[in-house]
Each structure stands twice: as structure tokens, then as C-alpha cells.
Design a protein around this motif. Structure first.
Motif, short mmCIF file in Angstrom:
data_model
loop_
_atom_site.label_atom_id
_atom_site.label_comp_id
_atom_site.label_asym_id
_atom_site.label_seq_id
_atom_site.Cartn_x
_atom_site.Cartn_y
_atom_site.Cartn_z
N ALA A 12 0.85 -1.20 0.00
CA ALA A 12 0.00 0.00 0.00
C ALA A 12 0.88 1.25 0.00
CB ALA A 12 -0.92 -0.01 1.23
N ASP A 16 2.52 1.56 -3.54
CA ASP A 16 1.53 1.97 -4.55
C ASP A 16 1.19 3.45 -4.39
OD1 ASP A 16 1.46 -0.51 -5.71
OD2 ASP A 16 -0.39 -1.17 -4.73
N ALA A 17 0.98 3.87 -3.13
CA ALA A 17 0.62 5.27 -2.89
C ALA A 17 1.76 6.19 -3.32
CB ALA A 17 0.27 5.48 -1.42
N LYS A 18 2.97 5.83 -2.93
CA LYS A 18 4.15 6.63 -3.24
C LYS A 18 4.38 6.72 -4.76
CE LYS A 18 7.76 8.50 -1.10
NZ LYS A 18 7.68 9.47 -0.03
N GLY A 34 2.04 6.48 -6.91
CA GLY A 34 0.84 7.02 -7.56
C GLY A 34 0.10 5.98 -8.38
N ARG A 81 -2.90 3.24 -8.70
CA ARG A 81 -4.15 2.73 -8.16
C ARG A 81 -4.25 1.27 -8.52
NH1 ARG A 81 -8.03 6.21 -10.50
NH2 ARG A 81 -7.05 8.14 -9.91
#
Ligand code: NAD
Ligand code: MG
Length: 383
Positions: free
Chosen positions: A371, A374-376, A378, A380
Motif C-alpha cells: 500500500a 503503490d501510494a508513493k 501514484g 491505483r
């Protein structure tokens, strides 16, 4: 005759193991074949090898008439269900990534021996897996070429202490590239491995050298050696598969062609050797074997893996989870190659290690790392 479950049968390791089965039908019977998504390829293998049990991690659109003779399992838990149903003597664990951890865990419940290619299972669940194997008295036979080489050298140990393990490393596809070119290497550049022909994920890991870092962690668990006693040496020819140094300074090495059927066959047949048609090494033609120190400035991921091993707890799980997320993103063309080691650095810095007491703890840490990555990055994740 040994029965063997081949988990990840359609992959690079799986198909090479099946080549050995094909050459030695009197010695091996592949009575359980499993795969992730490659339905057509698995159906083809089922037609040829006629296993008792087969499994696919997704639901296929159709199940052809001529493969219905065996017991089938489908869906995310299908590998473990097939393993439990087949009760093969040996399990070759050749699924890629932490996705293979459950299979390794359950193979220890039903099989006599575990033949381990799936290094991520040890990187993430190493302490738990090795403890369970020891409690149950199940041998973990390494398939990774370096670990097979060390295991082979250790047959001559005779109770003597080991001073160092020396893991050889081809250097990967970008061995001689500049820092800047490495950052922008394309998927095509990275998948052109100079000596080994392997699955996509591990080939990317070779280029970042994450693979060698994962192998240090794997060697730590398999051979009970501290990080300080495991060293990496770059060896472009991939002929010396790894070495063991003893206290008198003697070094034993295992040599062979860079062909995974060597280590796969050694694990399958152990303690007997299994010929697979390799032509003899021609030393005169080779002329020389080269060795060099790893360059951690151009390839910073290798020391990060050592750092994670030393930090302990969930740190190796975080490194592995962030890496699986980043490698997936790179292979889908979503991030430049150079982002992979950057994201590992960020994940290790941002997510403090927590204790790992159960497999559930492993999955929790893995989820957090993915998570975070993925967030870092960018990204989805629609899966
Ligand atoms: P690969 O991608 O070629 O094959 C992976 C196999 O696992 C395929 O059969 C695939 O269908 C299956 N699979 C993938 N995801 C799955 C899932 N979620 N559930 C069930 N099955 C799934 O990979 P590979 O190169 O054969 O590598 C397999 C393992 O062996 C990896 O851990 C790798 O690090 C290790 N290894 C590979 C080599 C090599 O030469 N390929 C060498 C040393 C170690
Ligand atoms: Mg290896």
C-alpha cells in the motif's frame, strides 16, 4: 519412483523441472501441477503429464474435455487445496513472490521434502518456515542455483564450522551501465539477462540486484548464517555457482553451466544426481573466470537487503512487498527502472519493523508495504 507436486508448473522453473520428469519417467511422477493464470499452458502440461490433481489460481472460461480426467481446483486457494489432495512425496515450490508462501507452509504439512525455488517465501516467512521444517523434520532442499551450490559444497563439511558463504552474482543485464543509464533502463533492456533465462520478476530483480539481496536473506535462513558471514562476489560468466570458505581458508566451489536444470535436478534426485543432457564444461574454451566486488553505489538495493536482514522483524517483508509492487509497476511501464531502489529506501525508512510471530503478521506487513509503495508511486491497484 518419487511423486512430485510442481507448484508454478507453467513458469521458468516449473517447465524446466518437467523437462527432468520427461527425461526420467522411471524416477519421477509429476502427480500434481498448479499454475497462476496460464490456463492454456497448464492444460497442455496436464495432457502431457497426466497428473492426479491440477489447480489454477483463476477460473478458466472453459475446461477442455480432455483435461477433465484429473481432480481440479480453481481460485486463489487452489494451490494449497491441490497440494493437500495430492499428498505428493515432494513439493517443488516454484511460484513467484510472496504468493507462494502459503504453498510452502502447507507443503510442510503433507510432503516428505520441500524443494524450494520460491525465495520470497523465505525472505518473508523465513524464521517461521524454517522452524516448522525443523520441528517436522522436513528437509528444505534449495533450488536457487547459489544455494544449491552451497548445499552441495556443504556435503563435504564433515561437521566443520563455516567461515563465510560466498554468493556469486552475474551482475544482471545492466552490470556495466552508468548510473544515469541504469535509472532509465527500459523493460526490454532489463529483460535481456546475459547468462540466465528466467521469469520476468526475477530478471528485473537481477538487474536491480534486489535478487542478490533476497538471496543473502534466503541463505541466512537456509544455512543459519549471520549476515556478516555472507558475501557477494560479481562473476559475469555464471559458471561458479557459489562457494563455501572453511576456517583453514579452504574454499569449496560448485561449478557448472548456467542451466537451472542442474540445481532443480539436484534437489529432485537428492542425494542422487540426475543427468539432464548438459554438455561438459570446456575449461580451455572458457579460458578465464572473472570476479569483482559489487558496486553498491550504482546498485544500492543490495545493501538495503542486508540492512533489512540485520534490522529483523518485518523489515525483510517490507523490502520484499515494496519490491514486488515496484517491479510490477515497472513491468507495466508505469515507473522508470530507477524508481525501484528509491521506493525500497522510502519503504524501509517510513515503515518501522514490527515483530513477526505468525504468517498473519507476515501478510499484514506485506500489505502495508504494498500500500505504501503503490501510494508513493501514484498507482491505483484495481486488483
Ligand atoms: P515464472 O514467472 O516464470 O513462473 C511463476 C509460476 O508461478 C507460474 O507457473 C505462474 O503461473 C505461477 N504463479 C504466479 N502467481 C501465482 C499465484 N498468485 N498463485 C499461484 N500460482 C502463481 O517465475 P520463475 O522464474 O519460474 O520463478 C519462480 C520462483 O523461483 C521465484 O521465486 C524465483 O525467484 C525463483 N527462482 C527462479 C529462477 C529461474 O531461473 N527462473 C532461479 C532461481 C530462483
Ligand atoms: Mg539465484
Amino acid at each position: 519412483m518419487r511423486t512430485i507436486a510442481i507448484l508454478g508448473a507453467t513458469g521458468s522453473i516449473g517447465t524446466q523441472a518437467l523437462d527432468i520428469v520427461r527425461r526420467h519417467p522411471d524416477r519421477f511422477c509429476a502427480d500434481c501441477l498448479t499454475a497462476g493464470r496460464s490456463a492454456e499452458k497448464l492444460f497442455e502440461l496436464v495432457r502431457e503429464f497426466r497428473p492426479k490433481v491440477a489447480a489454477l489460481a483463476v477460473e478458466p472460461e472453459v475446461i477442455p474435455e480432455d483435461v477433465r480426467f484429473c481432480q481440479w481446483f480453481f481460485g486463489p486457494d487452489s494451490t494449497v487445496q491441490a497440494l493437500l489432495a495430492a499428498k505428493s512425496m515432494d513439493a517443488l515450490c516454484a511460484i513467484v513472490g510472496i504468493a507462494g508462501l502459503d504453498a510452502v507452509w502447507h507443503a510442510l504439512d503433507v510432503c516428505q521434502r520441500v524443494l524450494l525455488a520460491n525465495k520470497e517465501a523465505l525472505v518473508t516467512g523465513g524464521e517461521l518456515v524454517m522452524r516448522k521444517a525443523a520441528e517436522k523434520g522436513i528437509p528444505m532442499l534449495p533450488v536457487d542455483s547459489e544455494h544449491s551450490a552451497i548445499f552441495q559444497c556443504l556435503q563435504a563439511r564433515q561437521g566443520n564450522p563455516v567461515r563465510r558463504l560466498l554468493l556469486t552474482c552475474s551482475g544482471g543485464a545492466l552490470r556495466d551501465w552508468s548510473k544515469r543509464d541504469i535509472y532509465n533502463a527500459t523493460v526490454r533492456d532489463v529483460l535481456a539477462h546475459p547468462t540466465w533465462n528466467m521469469g520476468g520478476k526475477i530478471t528485473v530483480d537481477c538487474a536491480t540486484r534486489v535478487n542478490k539481496g533476497l538471496e543473502i536473506i534466503e541463505a541466512h535462513h537456509l544455512f543459519g548464517m549471520p549476515a556478516e558471514k555472507i558475501e557477494v562476489v560479481i562473476h559475469p560468466q555464471s559458471v561458479v555457482h557459489s562457494m563455501v570458505e572453511f576456517e583453514d581458508g579452504a574454499v569449496l566451489a560448485q561449478l557448472g553451466r548456467p542451466d537451472m536444470r542442474g540445481p532443480i535436478g539436484y534437489a529432485m534426485g537428492f542425494p542422487e544426481r540426475v543427468p539432464y543432457g548438459a554438455t561438459p564444461l570446456d575449461f580451455a574454451a572458457l579460458g578465464h573466470l572473472d570476479f569483482a566486488a559489487p558496486d553498491n553505489d550504482r546498485f544500492p538495493a543490495l545493501p538495503m537487503a542486508v540492512e533489512a536482514l540485520k534490522a529483523g522483524g518485518s523489515a525483510p517483508v517490507i523490502l520484499n512487498g515494496a519490491n514486488e509492487a515496484a517491479v510490477g509497476a515497472f513491468l507495466r511501464g508505469q515507473i522508470p527502472f530507477g524508481r525501484i531502489p528509491e521506493i525500497l529506501r522510502d519503504a524501509l525508512d517510513a515503515l518501522p519493523p514490527s515483530p513477526i510471530r505468525s504468517i498473519a503478521d507476515v501478510y499484514e506487513a506485506d500489505g502495508k508495504a504494498r500500500a505504501f509503495a503503490d501510494a508513493k508511486l501514484g498507482i491505483r491497484n484495481e486488483e
